[in-house]
Write a protein that holds these residues in place. Structure first.
Motif, PDB file in Angstrom:
ATOM      1  N   LEU A  75      -8.613  -4.827   3.303  1.00  0.00           N
ATOM      2  CA  LEU A  75      -7.485  -5.113   2.410  1.00  0.00           C
ATOM      3  C   LEU A  75      -7.090  -6.575   2.248  1.00  0.00           C
ATOM      4  O   LEU A  75      -6.585  -6.969   1.211  1.00  0.00           O
ATOM      5  CB  LEU A  75      -6.237  -4.347   2.891  1.00  0.00           C
ATOM      6  CG  LEU A  75      -6.256  -2.841   2.659  1.00  0.00           C
ATOM      7  CD1 LEU A  75      -5.008  -2.219   3.255  1.00  0.00           C
ATOM      8  CD2 LEU A  75      -6.353  -2.516   1.178  1.00  0.00           C
ATOM      9  N   ILE A  97      -1.485  -8.022   3.213  1.00  0.00           N
ATOM     10  CA  ILE A  97      -0.619  -6.939   2.750  1.00  0.00           C
ATOM     11  C   ILE A  97       0.777  -7.194   3.317  1.00  0.00           C
ATOM     12  O   ILE A  97       0.927  -7.563   4.482  1.00  0.00           O
ATOM     13  CB  ILE A  97      -1.117  -5.565   3.275  1.00  0.00           C
ATOM     14  CG1 ILE A  97      -2.522  -5.254   2.745  1.00  0.00           C
ATOM     15  CG2 ILE A  97      -0.146  -4.435   2.908  1.00  0.00           C
ATOM     16  CD1 ILE A  97      -2.629  -4.982   1.263  1.00  0.00           C
ATOM     17  N   VAL A 115       0.870  -1.178   0.000  1.00  0.00           N
ATOM     18  CA  VAL A 115       0.000   0.000   0.000  1.00  0.00           C
ATOM     19  C   VAL A 115       0.910   1.232   0.000  1.00  0.00           C
ATOM     20  O   VAL A 115       1.839   1.320   0.810  1.00  0.00           O
ATOM     21  CB  VAL A 115      -0.906   0.011   1.252  1.00  0.00           C
ATOM     22  CG1 VAL A 115      -1.745   1.295   1.292  1.00  0.00           C
ATOM     23  CG2 VAL A 115      -1.818  -1.211   1.249  1.00  0.00           C
TER      24      VAL A 115
END
Ligand code: SF4
Length: 322
Positions: free
Chosen positions: A93, A96, A9
């Motif tokens: 999300l 990650i 990200v």
């Protein structure tokens, strides 16, 4: 050697949109180099909570024990909208491996963000963490998290990339739920993990040995937790020296006394910060190839991330601290 594709990200203003308060975009060299090797999710939390571009600046303000996010020109308190957005975005999300966040921003900055005494013209009274960045480290404490500014430092960048690509590779292994794949992963990382933390290396070895014959899910979960702890701190210079000496030991019968002396001199120069680690590992790797040591040849220690990302440049802030 093949590499996993990490998911990262990145603050949107670092090359993905003209979304800074003044309409600027920042072209960051490292982000540009990294982008072809990762899956990028870019986000601008300030735009996501409805602030336009351009917009009046916002700042962190100390109110009693609290730190609030406010917009002085309008008096708006954006603390709750930012917290709510951060939590809902981050929880949506999934897996990650890392974050690259814009430094010094009251939203994205991970450290040294100015904290003001009040909303109006008031002095800076301390340093804090941006609200989005706070939520990131709360939700993804295990991930590789850095600011673009700090990544100009060679040692910080090296640690970031090593952690990022190793976590992503482990994530792929985890999906396969194969004990054999986990054993191979562990074997390939033995010397890398030794450089990071010998105690954790031993713990990981015990987990992989699985003497209690635990189910694979439990073995993977325990391994993952120990792996996260291993990467909590950077590998120390002395640990790298220890690893290199270990590897040199494989060739003690082949090397001439002069070669051994020369190698120990190189290690000493590395200890004194007069040589980069890569000078030492290049010599080691040449021996590994020359003597056909298959076990060392597969060690990720020599290449923990894609070689195209190796960049020896170092910022003025680059003095290594241990
Ligand atoms: S620092 Fe964060 S909030 Fe500010 S413009 Fe960049 S991405 Fe948006």
């Amino acid at each position: 050697m093949s590499f996993a594709t990490p998911t990262v990200v990145i603050s949107k203003c670092l090359g993905f949109a003209e979304c800074r308060y003044n309409g600027d975009i920042i072209q960051d060299r490292f982000v540009q180099q990294l982008t072809p090797f990762v899956r990028v999710i870019s986000v601008c939390p300030e735009m996501e909570i409805g602030l336009g571009v351009p917009r009046e600046t916002i700042r962190l303000v100390k109110e009693g024990e609290d730190i609030r996010l406010v917009q002085p020109s309008t008096g708006r308190d954006l603390t709750e909208p930012m917290k709510q957005f951060s939590l809902s975005f981050l929880s949506s999300l999934g897996d990650i491996d890392g974050f690259i966040l814009k430094s010094r921003s009251p939203t994205c900055g991970t450290k040294d963000v100015k904290v003001y005494a009040g909303v109006e013209k008031t002095p800076v009274i301390g340093k804090g963490v941006g609200l989005f960045a706070q939520a990131v480290s709360g939700t993804f404490s295990h991930a590789a998290i850095e600011e673009e500014g700090r990544l100009t430092n060679f040692a910080i960048r090296e640690h970031f990339l090593t952690k990022l690509f190793t976590l992503a590779l482990f994530r792929d292994i985890k999906k396969e739920r194969s004990m054999q794949k986990l054993v191979e992963f562990h074997a390939q990382h033995k010397y890398l993990f030794m450089a990071y933390n010998q105690t954790r290396l031993k713990q990981l070895g015990n987990i992989v040995a699985n003497r209690e014959r635990l189910p694979i899910e439990q073995v993977l979960a325990e391994y993952e937790a120990a792996l996260y702890s291993l990467f909590a701190k950077r590998a120390r210079r002395n640990s790298h020296i220890n690893v290199c000496q270990h590897m040199m030991g494989y060739f003690k019968n082949e090397l001439s006394p002069q070669e051994k002396t020369y190698f120990l001199e190189l290690l000493e120069k590395y200890r004194e910060q007069k040589l980069p680690l890569s000078s030492i590992t290049s010599v080691l790797k040449s021996w590994v190839i020359r003597y056909g040591n298959e076990y060392l040849l597969q060690q990720r220690y020599f290449e923990p991330y894609p070689p195209a990302l190796v960049d020896m440049s170092d910022s003025a802030k680059g003095k290594e601290t241990e």
